[in-house]
Design an enzyme around this catalytic site. Sequence first.
Site, mmCIF file in Angstrom:
data_model
loop_
_atom_site.group_PDB
_atom_site.id
_atom_site.type_symbol
_atom_site.label_atom_id
_atom_site.label_comp_id
_atom_site.label_asym_id
_atom_site.label_seq_id
_atom_site.Cartn_x
_atom_site.Cartn_y
_atom_site.Cartn_z
ATOM 1 N N THR A 94 1.182 -1.184 0.039
ATOM 2 C CA THR A 94 -0.164 0.123 0.009
ATOM 3 C C THR A 94 1.445 1.121 -0.039
ATOM 4 O O THR A 94 1.146 1.982 -0.789
ATOM 5 C CB THR A 94 -0.722 0.117 1.274
ATOM 6 O OG1 THR A 94 -1.776 -1.492 1.293
ATOM 7 C CG2 THR A 94 -2.010 1.065 1.178
ATOM 8 N N LYS A 109 10.441 -19.616 0.831
ATOM 9 C CA LYS A 109 10.012 -20.435 1.614
ATOM 10 C C LYS A 109 12.487 -20.983 1.960
ATOM 11 O O LYS A 109 12.271 -21.139 2.714
ATOM 12 C CB LYS A 109 10.425 -21.205 0.525
ATOM 13 C CG LYS A 109 8.976 -22.222 0.272
ATOM 14 C CD LYS A 109 8.645 -23.121 -0.330
ATOM 15 C CE LYS A 109 7.231 -23.557 -0.967
ATOM 16 N NZ LYS A 109 6.593 -24.260 -0.970
ATOM 17 N N SER A 138 3.516 -29.162 -2.105
ATOM 18 C CA SER A 138 5.251 -29.082 -2.096
ATOM 19 C C SER A 138 5.539 -30.175 -0.656
ATOM 20 O O SER A 138 7.085 -29.907 -0.412
ATOM 21 C CB SER A 138 5.179 -27.539 -1.748
ATOM 22 O OG SER A 138 4.602 -27.201 -0.908
#
Length: 813
Positions: free
Chosen positions: A402, A761, A718
């Site tokens: 934002t 990750k 995954s």
Amino acid sequence: MVKKDKNSFPLDSSEIVNMPGEESITIEPYLYGGDNKPQSNRGIEQPEVIGILPVRNVVVFPGTVTPLAIGRKESRALIGDISQNDSAIGLLVQKKPDLDSPGFDDLYSVGTTVSVLKVIKLPQGPMHIVVHGISRFKVVKIVSTKPYLKAKVQYLNASIKMTKRLKALMVNVRHAAGRVIALSPNVPEEATVLLENIENPSALADFLAANLNVEMAKKQALLEELDAAKRLEEISLALAQQLEVLELSNKIQGQVRNSIDKSQREYFLQEQLKAIQTELGQKDIASDELKQVHQNIVKAKMPHDVEAEALRELDRLSKIPPVSPEYSVIRTYLDWVCELPWSVQTEDRLDINKAQQILNHDHYNLVKVKKRILEFLAVRKLNPKGKSPILCFIGPPGVGKTSLGKSIAKAMGRKFVRISLGGIRDEADIRGHRRTYIGALPGRILQELRKCKSKNPVFMLDELDKIGSDFRGDPSSALLEVLDPEQNFSFSDHYLDQPFNLSSVMFIGTANYIEPVPPALRDRMEVIELPGYTENEKLKIAKKYLIPRQLKEHGLKKSCCSIKDDALLAVIRGYTREAGVRNLERNMAAVCRAVATEIAKGKKKRTIITIKDLAKILGPVQYESELALRTGIPGVATALAFTPVGGEILFIESASMPGKGQLQLTGQIGDVMKESAQAAFSIVKANAKKLDSKPERFSKFDYHIHVPAGAVPKDGPSAGVAIFISLVSLLLGKPTRPDVAMTGEITLRGLVLPIGGLKEKILAAKQAGIKTVILPARNKKDMTEVPAEAKKGMQFKFVKTAHEALEIALEKD
């Protein structure tokens, strides 16, 4: 207003009679002889050369007594001469009433000779006279123009030939005039008697023409017409129209008279006025309010078709009484139409270097996003009429999506607009309600454009992935037209019902996940991912942005408080676990509040925050290293997961117990993750001999796979490789390496498929102390997006099959 002339002028047998819509006129009875010459003025001299008095907005007919106001110097001179020799003067009407010094070319050539009955001189203001019409005349020759107009004239006699048709006309005109007098309020009975006693057709025509409610040009034409029959025909038509208006007025009065009261008086008068205007074919903006609306429509400079529709609605509004409910509906619609920025826009700041400085000052890193904005500004500089792009920022909370939109608006010199789409379920929030609904309004798009008063702002659509849908419609489908550069030049809001050009607006969408965004909507946007920050990035952001901002908000100077870098790192590692920096800023605010309290008490003037102070200010450490949770127990594998708040570490735990070979799954996992576990279990069973395991074990033992943090929903494919490694570790009795984490989808053939959220990750693995990460080979191309800082000190193993991952993950004998 009608009154008898008893006080002003001592005239015998004279009345002031008023027909509807006309000023008071004095009428004298006609005394015509057989020669059709007026008898009441035989003593007045009517020479061939007479003085001419120009008049405006009034036509004096023979036989009528009329008051006049004299203001011009020439006219006063003429009246002065007439009062000495008692002769007639000629009245000629001006063609253009606004002329102050008219000549003969500015006057009609046919007029009326009159005698001056009385002159009234006032101390201030114009002179007033009363004149009596004698006969018609025509200007033959101009004699002089100074000190007043003089002309040689020819006197005209009315043409009268008594026929049956003329007698019938007189009867018809008397009847119509009698009806008009009867329907007109406050007209004295003497007017009817006077009307019946006029036998001369020309005198009757002049009497009625003087009191008709028609324009000056038509009255002048009646004066110039010498044939009494033709004059009566024209008068008959005019009386018929006037009679129709009066009858309609009486009809309206009769319909509402029984129900009218004090509160309805204004409405009744408006209805009368509108009905009369409609019958007469008049169109006018009756009030100042409607005139103001008309001015607003013109000032808005809207497209031609939209302006035509607005003017049509304004015309409808002018015919509706203000007390009608429809009035407020149309008025509100016109206000909305006028207040939209049809032609108002800000000028883009196309200084690329200045824009780059602003973006770098407001945000740390985010190189890809800044590069895209600078590219847009460069293209706009070369092609000012180009279409604005539709960008979509995808990333976890707190990474600056934002605030980045605000910086873009600041760099471009545009206004910034933001609406949150989270939780909206009604399509009308985007496209508005139709005007048939009570309290209808335009959609949020046009509402915000009206507030910012610009047609080219930076428009941020926040939380695109949080839009819902139900029986009221699908708001995301309504956004398809808004976010399509090929269609939004003619965006149609249900309330406005007219196309509005949105092609100048720069739309920016934001979302935490891209998957919930509908494919059709996703296809219309250019997706830019904003991954989480590394520890070093968070440290720099805190020092450059967060701490100065919190010091300012808490009234502290930079010299009053400083935080050591090791203390900041301790806060990042032990008190926050996020991809963004929101929780980090909250902790900085807590530190500043504690410092502000000490300074306000007068205990300290300067405070330096170290690691030892954190426990007192922020409490005990919230998050510990994941390394402490990993043990050398077989059956436990470390997986990497992607969440809306960034990457996370998951532990896949497997256990066996006597049974019949059934598989049990727990940990609130979704259907996709369950299918991955089933696939991994099938691979293990199918390859039991290759894995040096006894196949009969699967018929004597049940297997249980659990993913801790059971209260948190988990899903996705995954974790397939980690589940496979966990089961093999359990079967072989070999623990997995504590410094290894893995991710990848697995197939029944043992292939490892690519995954998403790679950067998040890897950041989670680095934060947890992982040294080696097993990744799908097809994700190797995505490593360019991972920061070099995140790769430092880590090894990445790219595998194509589950067996390759097995050799890396298990501890060696």
